[in-house]
Design an enzyme around this catalytic site. Sequence first.
Site, mmCIF file in Angstrom:
data_model
loop_
_atom_site.group_PDB
_atom_site.id
_atom_site.type_symbol
_atom_site.label_atom_id
_atom_site.label_comp_id
_atom_site.label_asym_id
_atom_site.label_seq_id
_atom_site.Cartn_x
_atom_site.Cartn_y
_atom_site.Cartn_z
ATOM 1 N N ASN A 1 -8.425 31.066 37.260
ATOM 2 C CA ASN A 1 -7.714 30.543 36.094
ATOM 3 C C ASN A 1 -6.221 30.782 36.275
ATOM 4 O O ASN A 1 -5.791 31.915 36.535
ATOM 5 C CB ASN A 1 -8.200 31.235 34.822
ATOM 6 N N ARG B 1 14.931 -19.363 44.926
ATOM 7 C CA ARG B 1 14.859 -19.113 43.485
ATOM 8 C C ARG B 1 14.345 -17.718 43.161
ATOM 9 O O ARG B 1 14.431 -17.270 42.019
ATOM 10 C CB ARG B 1 13.985 -20.172 42.807
ATOM 11 N N THR C 1 8.128 -29.563 54.642
ATOM 12 C CA THR C 1 6.745 -29.163 54.878
ATOM 13 C C THR C 1 6.122 -29.876 56.071
ATOM 14 O O THR C 1 5.277 -29.316 56.770
ATOM 15 C CB THR C 1 5.908 -29.430 53.625
ATOM 16 N N SER D 1 -0.077 34.134 32.098
ATOM 17 C CA SER D 1 0.963 33.161 31.772
ATOM 18 C C SER D 1 2.347 33.620 32.236
ATOM 19 O O SER D 1 2.629 34.822 32.328
ATOM 20 C CB SER D 1 0.991 32.927 30.257
#
Length: 485
Positions: A389, A23, A90, A417
């Site tokens: 930085n 299932r 089982t 940047s």
Amino acid sequence: MTDPSHPLARTAAVILAAGHGTRMKSALPKVLHTLAGRPLVHYPVRAALEAGCGEVVVVVGHGRGGVEEYLRSAFGDRVKTAVQTEQHGTGDAARAGLLAVSDRAEVALVFYGDVPLLVADDLTAVADALREAPSGVGLAMAVCEVSAPAGYGRVLRDAKGDIREVREHKDLRTDDERATREINPGIFASPIGPLREALAALEPNNAQKELYLTDIVSYGASRGRATIGVRARAEILVGVNDRHQLVEAEAMMHAQIARKWSLAGATIRPGARIDDSVILEPDVVLETGVVLRGATRVARGAFVDVGSVVTDSTIGPDVLVKPYSVITSSRVASQAQIGPFSHLRPESVIGESAHVGNFVETKKTTLARGAKANHLAYLGDGIVGEDANVGAGTIFCNYDGYQKHTTTIGAGAFIGSDSQLVAPVTIGAGAYVGTGTTVTMDVPADALAISRTRQENKLGYVPKLKARFKAAKAAADAAKGKGGT
């Protein structure tokens, strides 16, 4: 190794985990589907070991190779396996499991491998009941009383209240039997000898034409061996047979984990999900939507904000993880700040008080104490020194199409940047890289690197451009009016 003086030292746990799990509709064996970060089979095995069982045997069948591999990796030689070659029920699985039990074992504790909410106390309660039972008792089993028993095997008692049989739902015969609310959660304790005898006598006289483990109850009763019922928690009934039940059981597990850490001093907001393997220290705060996975550890005072996902990582004391950050196989030191929307990929090491900001991605990169990359950067295969930085839009160009190379930035350096650092390259301590620079060779300490072209302003040039653009547009319009395209 179990202490020989432990009450369960001569008890063998036999865990039934051989089923296909049809299932689940999956090629993966049912017991390997994960719940709260671990395969289903992990939880009952752990419960048996924590209960102190001297032996643990897992019965495998479908997909046995994968199940055995996981058990070896998770538990080593503390767990043995037995093979159920064909799935005949089982009872047949329990037979196979007993074949692997050593002669030292005196008692078998048999239960299922798809019950993730099972814990050690559930097992010891049944084992202790058998050990303390009067003579004439051959079996102890867990029992639960539920308001909606449909689908469960019913515990049937005689007029004196003694357990006589467990009958599966499909085999119930009368309305009274169907109305019975006492059911079988599936934990049995029995002396080895009588259990072997009962399992050998099983017959497939039921709707499924299988050998039912539960028929050992009626077999014992027919030979004058009583069964005692041990009241159990309703949670151990939560088995997993399909994907929906998997999700339901996982929700219950996550609630239990959150409660455990809340009681230990963490604040867990509704909707946070914590794997079973995660460790939290006191004063941690997890906001809604946080997901912690794998071997993650979050130290005292850390705050993980909304929607962040942390996997196999260490988050240090007083760290702030801002919303929607993703951290994988990385280390974040004390008082660092991550996010929002940061992505730390594997082998990232973020130092004390360092900052990794919004839309910054790191991979196999170390930021030393106080280093910052606050905006829109990719740092791959890098070493960033203390208090350096890294400006917005910076890229560590670490891959040449064949192999990765390292970018090293010295302490206190400033990267302007929109810079591209083409590895392998080293930026010296205190150096300055001007905005928009492409760095292709090392920059000495305290040097300025700049590679952009010189800006030129052409005075009065804009009107000429506008006139040119206007004339070109007029010509295009005229062409269209003559039927041109």
